[in-house]
Design a protein around this motif. Structure first.
Motif, PDB file in Angstrom:
ATOM      1  N   UNK A 453       0.850  -1.195   0.000  1.00  0.00           N
ATOM      2  CA  UNK A 453       0.000   0.000   0.000  1.00  0.00           C
ATOM      3  C   UNK A 453       0.882   1.241   0.000  1.00  0.00           C
ATOM      4  N   UNK A 454       0.358   2.286  -0.600  1.00  0.00           N
ATOM      5  CA  UNK A 454       1.044   3.582  -0.595  1.00  0.00           C
ATOM      6  C   UNK A 454      -0.016   4.664  -0.580  1.00  0.00           C
ATOM      7  N   UNK A 455       0.307   5.817  -0.007  1.00  0.00           N
ATOM      8  CA  UNK A 455      -0.661   6.902   0.089  1.00  0.00           C
ATOM      9  C   UNK A 455      -0.107   8.161  -0.568  1.00  0.00           C
ATOM     10  N   UNK A 456      -1.004   8.935  -1.146  1.00  0.00           N
ATOM     11  CA  UNK A 456      -0.670  10.286  -1.599  1.00  0.00           C
ATOM     12  C   UNK A 456      -1.502  11.262  -0.771  1.00  0.00           C
ATOM     13  N   UNK A 457      -0.881  12.365  -0.373  1.00  0.00           N
ATOM     14  CA  UNK A 457      -1.515  13.335   0.526  1.00  0.00           C
ATOM     15  C   UNK A 457      -1.506  14.695  -0.150  1.00  0.00           C
ATOM     16  N   UNK A 458      -2.673  15.312  -0.227  1.00  0.00           N
ATOM     17  CA  UNK A 458      -2.808  16.623  -0.857  1.00  0.00           C
ATOM     18  C   UNK A 458      -3.352  17.615   0.177  1.00  0.00           C
ATOM     19  N   UNK A 459      -2.562  18.659   0.444  1.00  0.00           N
ATOM     20  CA  UNK A 459      -2.998  19.730   1.337  1.00  0.00           C
ATOM     21  C   UNK A 459      -3.594  20.853   0.482  1.00  0.00           C
ATOM     22  N   UNK A 460      -4.883  21.096   0.645  1.00  0.00           N
ATOM     23  CA  UNK A 460      -5.600  22.089  -0.166  1.00  0.00           C
ATOM     24  C   UNK A 460      -5.393  21.787  -1.647  1.00  0.00           C
ATOM     25  N   UNK A 461      -4.830  22.738  -2.389  1.00  0.00           N
ATOM     26  CA  UNK A 461      -4.649  22.530  -3.831  1.00  0.00           C
ATOM     27  C   UNK A 461      -3.175  22.368  -4.212  1.00  0.00           C
TER      28      UNK A 461
END
Length: 671
Positions: A453-461
């Motif tokens: 598993x891997x995650x991508x994290x987006x703060x606002x835009x």
């Protein structure tokens, strides 16, 4: 041409100088720069320049200060008030995040406080997240070859019925489940007269009355985001321990899973008072090489007062290859396939930190899910910041939403306020961090292979930030098996197969291997007896009891009894699917025990022409051990439940001593 000749040495010198500077900077220690004003000290530091990793967010340092009086801070430039005059040893641990170099070494800096004032006391950081008497955090996740600090805090918790509490604190580390040690305790710094003791001394302080013992292993939902563990375990309900023998048994049970432990005696902690010990741990270079593995350090709080709880706190730490505040972690990454079913829960945690200059209102975490896990079984266990579900929230309320697909899960925090580490006025790094913890179960078609598993994290835009890959694996496990079959020679008719040709064998291999694996086999053939004819001699004379006889002919035989053993030291197998498999390997055989008895049958002429008489005799038996070594190469094919269960197969063997061929028909069952 002349200018080029002069320019080349200059360029080489610049390159060498830059390389040397990089090497020197990478080993520069953290320099502490105190500004002392009476008993008020402002701390700043000089650290080597950071070197960013391509494609990663901007690098930054996190800080952990130890002020030398039993207090600490996670701020970049803290201001501290000392209660008394004296010399104080100050230490700074700076951790380089998103940086490709080494962590700056820590050096002790002594400062002298010569004056006291009546200024207000320090406001200590909020340490205890739960309601227990003992907790632990670290300044960073363990990285092989680096030192780190374990901060152990204990207290006489609010609401306690005793004015002071005394007892013992036990630290357990280096789990036996791993092949080597992970940590070495370099130094324990205490500021409240804690005294190191042994297990016998701990028990000597304990009264013989009944104890209250908490139920163990209860997961609290809090995990310290400043560098602490993936999960923490603390006290639950109470069970009585009836005296010292039961307490001793309980402590030994807790110690069973660890190689090393230390115990400290604590005395008269006042109601509501919090005290700390600073433990320097060397993360050993030879520790577990598998980054993302989770190791556990446990602590026990054993009060003298039998009416108080015996408490346990477990700190799970993820081994990392580099320091990154955004990460995904899986607890229990090594599973036993034999005992793992589709309902087995896998507990993940995705941790994130806003490293920007302003607050984030929306955080979207998208996790890729391996095919063996069922996204429809997701269960959100805990989160930070705590929010309600968006489908039940009022307008502009902080909430969390989920979007499920076949191979991904998206967690979306909406209308939150998550400060940035570079935001003005933010001194507590804990406030810039958050996490989601969730459970997933396996699908029905669970395979014995790694799942990632891997995650991508987006703060606002902003652009997405990608975490490490968390890989779950199954332990190989051992699978014994039994094999029964018949040996025959190509071209022989079925009625010519002798009963002695059947063999019984045993196998050992990896349990339920998915594709390729090795297998070892051993066969014990039934003891065989047979007679071989050596030849006939015609004519001759012999004497029996002084009377001469004429020999018609003499036959010579050898009676043999053989116990054989065959073994397969090299056997590579490949499971084509769940019902077909193929293999190839080498076999060696030997006669473990062979007895040979020479026998002679002599036919003689009776006197006076009365016909022939038989005289039979045997020579001394000859014994041989481990003789007649032989070898063979083979290939075979199997049908059945080939990964774990019954199967039938055919094997073709080419022997080389002596050269001949065999066919082995067999049935096997792996357990």
């Amino acid at each position: 041409m002349n200018a080029s000749r002069h320019l080349l040495p200059v360029l080489v010198l610049l390159l060498v100088t830059q390389w040397a500077a990089a090497q020197i900077n990478d080993t520069l220690p953290a320099v502490v720069e105190p500004q002392v004003d009476n008993n008020r000290v402002k701390f700043t530091s000089q650290l080597r320049p950071l070197r960013g990793v391509a494609g990663a967010p901007a690098p930054f340092y996190t800080y952990f200060w130890e002020f030398g009086d039993g207090t600490y801070s996670f701020e970049k430039e803290p201001v501290h008030l000392y209660k008394d005059t004296g010399d104080y040893p100050v230490r700074l641990w700076a951790t380089n995040n998103y940086d490709d170099g080494k962590k700056p070494p820590t050096r002790l800096k002594k400062i002298k406080v010569e004056k006291k004032t009546m200024l207000a006391a320090n406001t200590p950081p909020a340490f205890f997240k739960g309601g227990g008497s003992l907790e632990m955090i670290t300044n960073q996740m363990p990285r092989p070859g680096e030192d780190m600090v374990l901060l152990l805090g204990y207290r006489n918790k609010p609401g306690s019925h005793t004015a002071t509490v005394s007892g013992s604190v036990m630290l357990l580390y280096n789990e036996k489940q791993f092949g080597q040690n992970s940590f070495d305790l370099a130094e324990a710094r205490s500021y409240h007269q804690e005294k190191k003791i042994g297990l016998d001394s701990l028990l000597a302080y304990a009264p013989a009355e009944e104890w209250n013992m908490p139920l163990q292993g209860t997961l609290t939902g809090e995990a310290d985001s400043r560098g602490g563990g993936l999960f923490t375990a603390s006290g639950g309900g109470n069970l009585p321990i009836a005296g010292k023998p039961q307490l001793k048994a309980f402590l030994k049970e807790q110690m069973e899973g660890y190689r090393q432990h230390h115990i400290w005696r604590i005395n008269e902690v006042k109601q509501g008072e919090e005290q700390f010990m600073f433990l320097s741990l060397n993360t050993l270079p030879e520790m577990i090489k598998d980054t993302n593995a989770v190791v556990t350090i446990s602590g026990l709080f054993i009060p003298d007062d039998p009416s108080m709880d015996v408490e346990r706190f477990a700190l799970d730490l993820q081994i990392v290859a580099s320091h990154d505040p955004n990460r995904i972690m899986l607890k229990n990454r090594r599973l036993n396939y034999r005992f793992t079913g589709k309902n087995r829960e896998n507990i993940y945690k995705v941790q994130f930190q806003n490293t920007g200059k302003g607050p984030a209102k929306r955080v979207a975490i998208t996790v890729t899910i391996p095919g063996m896990l069922n996204t429809g079984t997701v269960e959100l266990v805990d989160m930070k910041p705590a929010c309600t579900w968006c489908d039940s929230a009022y307008a502009n309320q902080s909430c969390i939403d989920t979007i499920l697909t076949k191979d991904s899960i998206q967690f979306i925090f909406k209308n939150i306020y998550l400060p940035g580490t570079q935001q003005e006025g933010i001194s507590d790094p804990d406030s810039t961090m958050g996490y989601v913890r969730y459970k997933l179960r396996f699908t029905k078609k669970m395979k014995k292979m790694p799942f990632t598993s891997r995650a991508s994290i987006v703060f606002d835009k902003n652009e997405p930030i990608y975490t490490n890959r968390s890989v779950g694996r199954f332990k190989k496990g051992l699978s014994p098996g039994i094999i029964i079959g018949y040996n025959t020679i190509p071209g022989k008719k079925p009625q010519d197969i002798l009963p002695q040709n059947y063999v019984l064998g045993f196998t050992l291999s990896e349990y339920a291997a998915y594709k390729k694996y090795f297998q070892w086999e051993i066969y014990l053939e039934k003891s065989r007896s047979y007679e071989s004819y050596d030849g006939r001699r015609i004519g001759g004379d012999t004497m029996i009891n002084g009377v001469g006889y004429k020999v018609e002919y003499r036959d010579q035989y050898r009676q043999q009894k053989v116990l054989s053993l065959e073994a397969v030291p090299v056997h590579f197998r490949y499971n084509i699917n769940s019902y077909m498999a193929a293999g190839a390997g080498a076999l060696v055989g030997v006669d473990v025990e062979r007895s040979v008895t020479p026998v002679v049958e002599t036919w003689i002429q009776r006197p006076n022409g009365q016909g022939l008489a038989l005289m039979k005799g045997a020579y001394e038996k000859q014994l041989e051990s481990f003789a007649n070594w032989r070898g063979a190469f083979f290939a075979d094919f199997q049908l059945g439940i080939v990964r774990a269960g019954p199967a039938a197969g055919i094997r073709f063997l080419q022997y080389i001593n002596p050269s001949h061929q065999r066919i082995f028909l067999y049935a096997s069952w792996k357990l």
